[in-house]
Design an enzyme around this catalytic site. Structure first.
Site, PDB file in Angstrom:
ATOM      1  N   ASP A  13       0.821  -1.227   0.000  1.00 33.22           N
ATOM      2  CA  ASP A  13       0.000   0.000   0.000  1.00 33.22           C
ATOM      3  C   ASP A  13       0.845   1.263   0.000  1.00 33.22           C
ATOM      4  O   ASP A  13       0.436   2.296   0.516  1.00 33.22           O
ATOM      5  CB  ASP A  13      -0.949   0.049   1.215  1.00 33.22           C
ATOM      6  CG  ASP A  13      -1.786  -1.198   1.355  1.00 33.22           C
ATOM      7  OD1 ASP A  13      -2.316  -1.633   0.329  1.00 33.22           O
ATOM      8  OD2 ASP A  13      -1.906  -1.720   2.473  1.00 33.22           O
ATOM      9  N   HIS A  41      -4.301  -1.823  -6.192  1.00 26.81           N
ATOM     10  CA  HIS A  41      -3.643  -0.565  -6.514  1.00 26.81           C
ATOM     11  C   HIS A  41      -4.739   0.438  -6.786  1.00 26.81           C
ATOM     12  O   HIS A  41      -5.663   0.145  -7.536  1.00 26.81           O
ATOM     13  CB  HIS A  41      -2.866  -0.684  -7.820  1.00 26.81           C
ATOM     14  CG  HIS A  41      -1.661  -1.551  -7.724  1.00 26.81           C
ATOM     15  ND1 HIS A  41      -0.803  -1.535  -6.654  1.00 26.81           N
ATOM     16  CD2 HIS A  41      -1.156  -2.435  -8.591  1.00 26.81           C
ATOM     17  CE1 HIS A  41       0.171  -2.377  -6.876  1.00 26.81           C
ATOM     18  NE2 HIS A  41      -0.015  -2.950  -8.034  1.00 26.81           N
TER      19      HIS A  41
HETATM   20  P1  GDP Z   1      -0.360   0.304  -3.811  1.00 19.71           P
HETATM   21  O1  GDP Z   1      -1.028  -1.011  -3.601  1.00 19.71           O
HETATM   22  O2  GDP Z   1       1.061   0.298  -3.380  1.00 19.71           O
HETATM   23  O3  GDP Z   1      -0.548   0.831  -5.191  1.00 19.71           O
HETATM   24  O4  GDP Z   1      -1.042   1.340  -2.842  1.00 19.71           O
HETATM   25  P2  GDP Z   1      -2.598   1.711  -2.675  1.00 19.71           P
HETATM   26  O5  GDP Z   1      -3.134   2.094  -3.977  1.00 19.71           O
HETATM   27  O6  GDP Z   1      -3.319   0.678  -1.913  1.00 19.71           O
HETATM   28  O7  GDP Z   1      -2.484   2.921  -1.683  1.00 19.71           O
HETATM   29  C1  GDP Z   1      -2.025   4.101  -2.058  1.00 19.71           C
HETATM   30  C2  GDP Z   1      -3.143   5.121  -1.823  1.00 19.71           C
HETATM   31  O8  GDP Z   1      -2.593   6.373  -1.648  1.00 19.71           O
HETATM   32  C3  GDP Z   1      -4.094   5.271  -2.982  1.00 19.71           C
HETATM   33  O9  GDP Z   1      -5.371   5.617  -2.527  1.00 19.71           O
HETATM   34  C4  GDP Z   1      -3.495   6.416  -3.792  1.00 19.71           C
HETATM   35  O10 GDP Z   1      -4.421   7.108  -4.594  1.00 19.71           O
HETATM   36  C5  GDP Z   1      -2.992   7.279  -2.672  1.00 19.71           C
HETATM   37  N1  GDP Z   1      -1.787   8.037  -2.978  1.00 19.71           N
HETATM   38  C6  GDP Z   1      -0.700   7.639  -3.703  1.00 19.71           C
HETATM   39  N2  GDP Z   1       0.253   8.578  -3.660  1.00 19.71           N
HETATM   40  C7  GDP Z   1      -0.240   9.598  -2.908  1.00 19.71           C
HETATM   41  C8  GDP Z   1       0.302  10.853  -2.451  1.00 19.71           C
HETATM   42  O11 GDP Z   1       1.421  11.209  -2.736  1.00 19.71           O
HETATM   43  N3  GDP Z   1      -0.501  11.602  -1.644  1.00 19.71           N
HETATM   44  C9  GDP Z   1      -1.755  11.229  -1.281  1.00 19.71           C
HETATM   45  N4  GDP Z   1      -2.457  12.039  -0.469  1.00 19.71           N
HETATM   46  N5  GDP Z   1      -2.291  10.056  -1.671  1.00 19.71           N
HETATM   47  C10 GDP Z   1      -1.533   9.252  -2.465  1.00 19.71           C
END
Ligand code: GDP
Length: 429
Positions: A13, A41
């Site tokens: 995440d 994701h």
């Molecule tokens: P992944 O499985 O590693 O892709 O991660 P997730 O998608 O589960 O979690 C990342 C969350 O953080 C998602 O809701 C993204 O839209 C959000 N996100 C990613 N980068 C940023 C950031 O730089 N700032 C903020 N506020 N949210 C972010």
């Protein structure tokens, strides 16, 4: 651009999806090489907000070929649902832009049941499974008790194979868990409703990828979860059941002899963890609630509230090492803007001794965090697009992480949108 893997450095995440979405424009092929639909994701782009579970994030870029490699847990039911959801929002999925390895093993209908039944049996000793059938699937794969996607090409032979496995599995369902047995009619329905629609995407992806390499195409490998969830090098038994490390990408993708040129590790500016297991920097109470709210830390797949706490440099350094990360992306720095002072765990204290080394999994239970405090920046940074637009305190925070883990951080993300990213140039120190 060379070939590159994008991987998680911590518990997952970290925002890998948004990094793949951002970097995909430099690549011709995006490959998922491990795991299944047990994580998600989240990608936000001009077509909307998407929670992808199995589809590679490259589906949003026209001209990019997306591959599900032999190492994934291929769940036809979930994949077909996901394909329908994405296409309904105007993103085309065809046999040109999605290719499924004929060597990928299928997650069978009883895998999800077994996951739930075992968690039920464990009661208060649960591992915190997402109940997507991933652990039973991988156990069966290694026992050679599942089927390959390529077997979908011959229905009669496949039914025979499935019948044998079903008879064996019904013994466990009935005699160990007292559950209902499966029938061949149920499997036939599953084949018609969930497997037949994905057959057009199934092909020899190993051959496709080798040809792509020969033609000089750039390949991006997309991982699920993070280093600390790796089956062999993570916090066993609170790991996932596959290898989340970049080193596994060539095997799980279908190019076993490939050398990966770049490994981009994704690190969140603080720590989060879903499910059970040791989590040294965990916060509780109001402190945790504030951080969870600020970062909207709820699971993409399950909606579960994530456990949260300060950045853990001991775990992060270990993650960087086992991933062999060559560069890092630091995400969600904007979320920390509300804090006056930002704690970072720089060492662990174990049995009265301080250490910078990430310990053996069972020792982790008794590790306590030793914190160093950094100044907050006291303003909204989500609009920053250049390094010099970040306040000095935020830059100092990034530099401190970079120095502690000995890996450059060229990407700093300050929001979920594709453009909310700072890409550091040569002199941006
Ligand atoms: P992944 O499985 O590693 O892709 O991660 P997730 O998608 O589960 O979690 C990342 C969350 O953080 C998602 O809701 C993204 O839209 C959000 N996100 C990613 N980068 C940023 C950031 O730089 N700032 C903020 N506020 N949210 C972010």
């Amino acid at each position: 651009m060379k070939n590159c893997a994008i991987v998680g450095i911590n518990w997952g995440d970290e925002g890998k999806g948004r990094m793949v979405d951002l970097l995909t424009e430099n690549f011709d092929v995006v490959v998922r090489y491990q795991g299944g639909g047990n994580a998600g994701h989240t990608v936000v782009n001009d077509k909307g907000k998407f929670a992808l579970h199995l589809l590679p994030s490259g589906v949003f870029h026209s001209g990019v070929v997306n591959v599900l490699g032999n190492g994934v847990a291929l769940d036809p039911e979930n994949l077909w649902r996901e394909i329908q959801e994405v296409t309904a929002k105007g993103v085309p999925i065809t046999s040109e832009n999605l290719k499924i390895s004929d060597r990928a093993s299928l997650l069978l209908p009883w895998h999800r049941d077994l996951d739930a039944l075992e968690e039920q049996r464990l009661a208060d000793k649960q591992y915190g499974s997402t109940k997507q059938g991933i652990a039973p699937f991988y156990s069966d794969k290694y026992q050679k008790k599942t089927v390959l996607a390529g077997e979908l090409r011959d229905r009669a032979a496949l039914l025979e194979h499935l019948r044998e496995i079903m008879e064996w599995k019904n013994l466990t369902l009935q005699r160990v868990y007292g559950a209902q047995p499966y029938t061949i009619e149920q499997l036939e329905r599953w084949l018609d409703e969930s497997c037949a629609p994905i057959l057009p995407f199934v092909c020899d992806t190993g051959e496709f990828l080798s040809k792509a390499r020969t033609e000089g195409k750039n390949i991006l490998f997309e991982a699920q979860l993070g280093a600390l969830r790796d089956l062999d090098f993570g916090i066993y038994p609170y790991t996932t059941s596959s290898n989340t490390l970049a080193a596994y990408a060539p095997i799980g993708a279908g190019l076993p002899s490939l050398k990966i040129d770049e490994v981009v590790g994704v690190v969140k500016a603080y720590s989060t963890c879903v499910g059970e297991g040791p989590f040294v920097t965990e916060w509780s109470g109001e402190e945790a609630d504030k951080l969870r709210e600020a970062g909207a830390e709820y699971g993409a797949k399950t909606g579960r509230a994530r456990r949260v706490g300060p950045l853990d440099l001991v775990a992060t350094r270990y993650g960087v090492q086992v991933q062999g990360a060559t560069r890092l992306a630091l995400t969600k720095l904007d979320v920390l803007s509300y804090l006056d002072k930002i704690p970072v765990c720089v060492r662990y204290r174990v049995d009265g001794q301080e250490t910078e080394r990430f310990p053996f999994p069972t020792v982790l239970e008794k590790a306590e965090p030793v914190y160093k405090w950094y100044d907050g920046w006291g303003c909204d940074i989500s609009g920053a697009r250049r390094w010099d637009e970040l306040p000095e305190a935020a830059r100092a925070y990034v530099r401190a992480i970079e120095a502690a883990v000995a890996c450059p951080i060229p990407y700093v993300s300050v929001g979920p949108e594709r453009e909310s990213i700072i890409i550091r140039g040569e002199g941006d120190n």
